[in-house]
Design an enzyme around this catalytic site. Structure first.
Site, PDB file in Angstrom:
ATOM      1  N   PHE A 169     -38.364  58.461  49.506  1.00 13.72           N
ATOM      2  CA  PHE A 169     -37.225  58.977  50.276  1.00 13.72           C
ATOM      3  C   PHE A 169     -37.691  59.613  51.592  1.00 13.72           C
ATOM      4  CE2 PHE A 169     -35.127  59.144  45.997  1.00 13.72           C
ATOM      5  CZ  PHE A 169     -34.125  58.243  46.287  1.00 13.72           C
ATOM      6  N   GLY A 188     -40.686  59.244  53.311  1.00 12.46           N
ATOM      7  CA  GLY A 188     -41.329  58.300  54.234  1.00 12.46           C
ATOM      8  C   GLY A 188     -40.300  57.379  54.875  1.00 12.46           C
ATOM      9  N   ARG A 248     -44.872  73.651  43.910  1.00 10.08           N
ATOM     10  CA  ARG A 248     -45.589  72.660  44.709  1.00 10.08           C
ATOM     11  C   ARG A 248     -47.040  72.550  44.243  1.00 10.08           C
ATOM     12  NH1 ARG A 248     -42.497  75.626  48.256  1.00 10.08           N
ATOM     13  NH2 ARG A 248     -40.953  74.501  49.487  1.00 10.08           N
ATOM     14  N   LEU A 272     -47.556  65.651  55.153  1.00 14.03           N
ATOM     15  CA  LEU A 272     -46.394  66.322  54.551  1.00 14.03           C
ATOM     16  C   LEU A 272     -46.584  66.540  53.054  1.00 14.03           C
ATOM     17  CD1 LEU A 272     -43.351  67.146  55.288  1.00 14.03           C
ATOM     18  CD2 LEU A 272     -42.779  65.186  53.883  1.00 14.03           C
ATOM     19  N   ARG A 310     -34.692  75.738  57.827  1.00 18.25           N
ATOM     20  CA  ARG A 310     -33.849  76.312  56.758  1.00 18.25           C
ATOM     21  C   ARG A 310     -33.360  77.697  57.171  1.00 18.25           C
ATOM     22  NH1 ARG A 310     -37.682  73.754  52.236  1.00 18.25           N
ATOM     23  NH2 ARG A 310     -36.458  71.861  51.952  1.00 18.25           N
ATOM     24  N   HIS A 353     -46.905  77.090  52.672  1.00 16.61           N
ATOM     25  CA  HIS A 353     -45.597  76.536  52.326  1.00 16.61           C
ATOM     26  C   HIS A 353     -45.336  76.799  50.849  1.00 16.61           C
ATOM     27  CE1 HIS A 353     -42.113  74.058  52.725  1.00 16.61           C
ATOM     28  NE2 HIS A 353     -42.582  73.037  52.044  1.00 16.61           N
TER      29      HIS A 353
HETATM   30  C1  PYR Z   1     -39.647  71.430  50.541  1.00 18.72           C
HETATM   31  O1  PYR Z   1     -38.520  70.966  50.440  1.00 18.72           O
HETATM   32  O2  PYR Z   1     -39.853  72.565  50.968  1.00 18.72           O
HETATM   33  C2  PYR Z   1     -40.769  70.639  50.163  1.00 18.72           C
HETATM   34  O3  PYR Z   1     -41.884  71.128  50.159  1.00 18.72           O
HETATM   35  C3  PYR Z   1     -40.548  69.249  49.790  1.00 18.72           C
END
Ligand code: PYR
Length: 311
Positions: free
Chosen positions: A14, A16, A92, A122, A155, A179
Site C-alpha cells: 500500500f 510503495g 514498530r 520508510l 499528524r 519514530h
Molecule cells: C506510522 O503510521 O506512523 C507508521 O510508522 C507506519
C-alpha cells in the site's frame, strides 16, 4: 539531452504503490516499482494501472513494475518501503528482526545497481532500518535518509487545524526524536499563521494534541485492523523526494545520522535538516530546554535499545 529523473520504489504494498502514484502525479520522474518475484505480476499490474490513469489525470511519467533489481540501474533516488507492517498490539519495534533482514538484502541490491543514488527509508522501525541501510551499503550519510518527522508533523498539523478550524497550510509543527511513542513534538516551535500555538490553544488541549500525535501511527493501526498507515506516509516521502529532486533546500525533519549533533554519536534520529540535491545538506542544531533534552534523551534511548536487538 533533458532526461527525467529515475526513481525506484522498493516495496509495492500500500505504501510503495501510493508513493509511486503520487510521484507520478507530481511528474517528479519515471518510476520503477520493485517487489519480490512472487509478486512480480501484481507489481506490474499496479504500475500499468497507474500509467493508464495518466491520460485522465494529465501527467507524463513512465511507471513500470518489476521483480528484477537490474531495472533500478542508475536510479537517482531510491525509496524503500519494503518490509512487514505492524498489526494491532504490535509496536514498530516488534518488526525489527524481520525487516532488518529485508533491509540488508535491499541495500546490497541498491549498492550494486544504483550506487550513486540518494536513498529514502520508510520501513519500520525507521530509525534502526535507516541505520541498517547505511551500514550495509557503505553510502555516505548525506545520501541515506529516513522519513518520520514529516509524517509525525503532518499528524500534529492536522490535529491543530481540526482544533482551531483553520487551514492546515497555515499550521507548522516541529517533531524531534525517534519514530515511536516517545517522539518529542516541540510545541514551542509550532505556529498557526505565524502565531505561537501556545497563544491560541489552552494547555490541556495542546497536551492532548501532543499525545495524539505521539500515538498517531497506532491510532491508524487500530482502525485499519490489519496493517498500518500509508496515505500520509507516502505523501511525506514524496515531499522529501521533491525537496531533493528539485533541490529546494527545504527545512524538513529527517532521520539523519548524528555524529556529535545534539550530543549523540553513531545514531540515526529525527532532527531538522536541510534537504536538497545532495540529500541531507545540513543537520540544524537547536538549543533545547532541559525538559526537551531529557525527552529527546529518552527517545534516543528507545532507538538504541531497538538497535541493540540487531547487534
Ligand atoms: C506510522 O503510521 O506512523 C507508521 O510508522 C507506519
Amino acid at each position: 539531452a533533458f532526461n527525467r529523473k529515475k526513481i525506484a520504489v522498493i516495496g509495492s504494498g500500500f505504501t510503495g504503490a501510493t508513493t509511486a502514484f503520487i510521484l507520478g502525479q507530481k511528474e517528479l520522474g519515471d518510476i520503477v516499482l520493485v517487489d519480490i518475484p512472487q509478486l512480480e505480476n501484481p507489481t506490474k499490474g499496479k504500475a500499468l494501472d497507474m500509467m493508464e490513469s495518466s491520460p485522465v489525470l494529465g501527467f507524463d511519467a513512465n511507471i513500470t513494475g518489476t521483480a528484477n533489481y537490474e531495472d533500478i540501474k542508475d536510479a537517482d533516488l531510491v525509496i524503500i518501503t519494503a518490509g512487514i507492517a505492524r498489526k494491532p498490539g504490535m509496536s514498530r519495534d516488534d518488526l525489527v528482526n524481520t525487516n532488518a533482514g529485508i533491509m540488508k538484502s535491499v541495500a546490497e541490491q541498491v549498492k550494486t545497481y544504483a550506487p550513486n543514488s540518494i536513498v529514502l527509508v520508510l520501513s519500520n522501525p525507521v530509525d534502526a532500518m535507516t541505520y541498517t541501510f547505511f551500514k550495509t551499503s557503505g553510502f555516505p550519510k548525506e545520501r541515506v535518509i529516513g522519513q518520520s518527522g514529516v509524517l509525525d508533523t503532518a499528524r500534529f498539523r492536522t490535529f491543530v487545524a481540526m482544533e482551531l478550524n483553520v487551514s492546515v497550510e497555515d499550521v507548522t509543527g516541529f517533531v524531534l526524536g525517534g519514530h515511536g511513542d516517545d517522539m518529542v513534538p516541540l510545541v514551542r516551535y509550532s505556529y498557526a499563521g505565524g502565531i505561537p500555538l501556545e497563544k491560541l490553544i489552552p494547555k490541556d488541549r495542546l497536551d492532548a494534541i501532543v499525545e495524539r500525535t505521539r500515538k498517531g501511527g497506532g491510532e491508524i493501526v487500530n482502525l485499519l485492523g490489519n496493517g498500518s498507515a500509508y496515505y500520509a506516509p507516502a505523501a511525506s516521502l514524496v515531499q522529501m523526494a521533491e525537496a531533493i529532486i528539485k533541490d529546494k533546500k527545504r527545512i524538513l525533519p529527517s532521520v539523519a545520522l548524528l555524529q556529535g549533533e545534539y550530543g549523540y554519536t553513531d545514531l540515526y534520529l529525527g532532527v531538522p535538516t536541510l534537504l536538497g540535491a545532495n540529500g541531507i545538506e545540513k543537520v540544524i542544531e537547536l538549543d533545547l530546554t532541559a525538559e526537551e533534552k531529557a525527552a529527546l534523551d529518552k527517545s534516543a534511548d528507545s532507538v538504541r535499545s531497538v538497535m541493540a536487538v540487531l547487534k
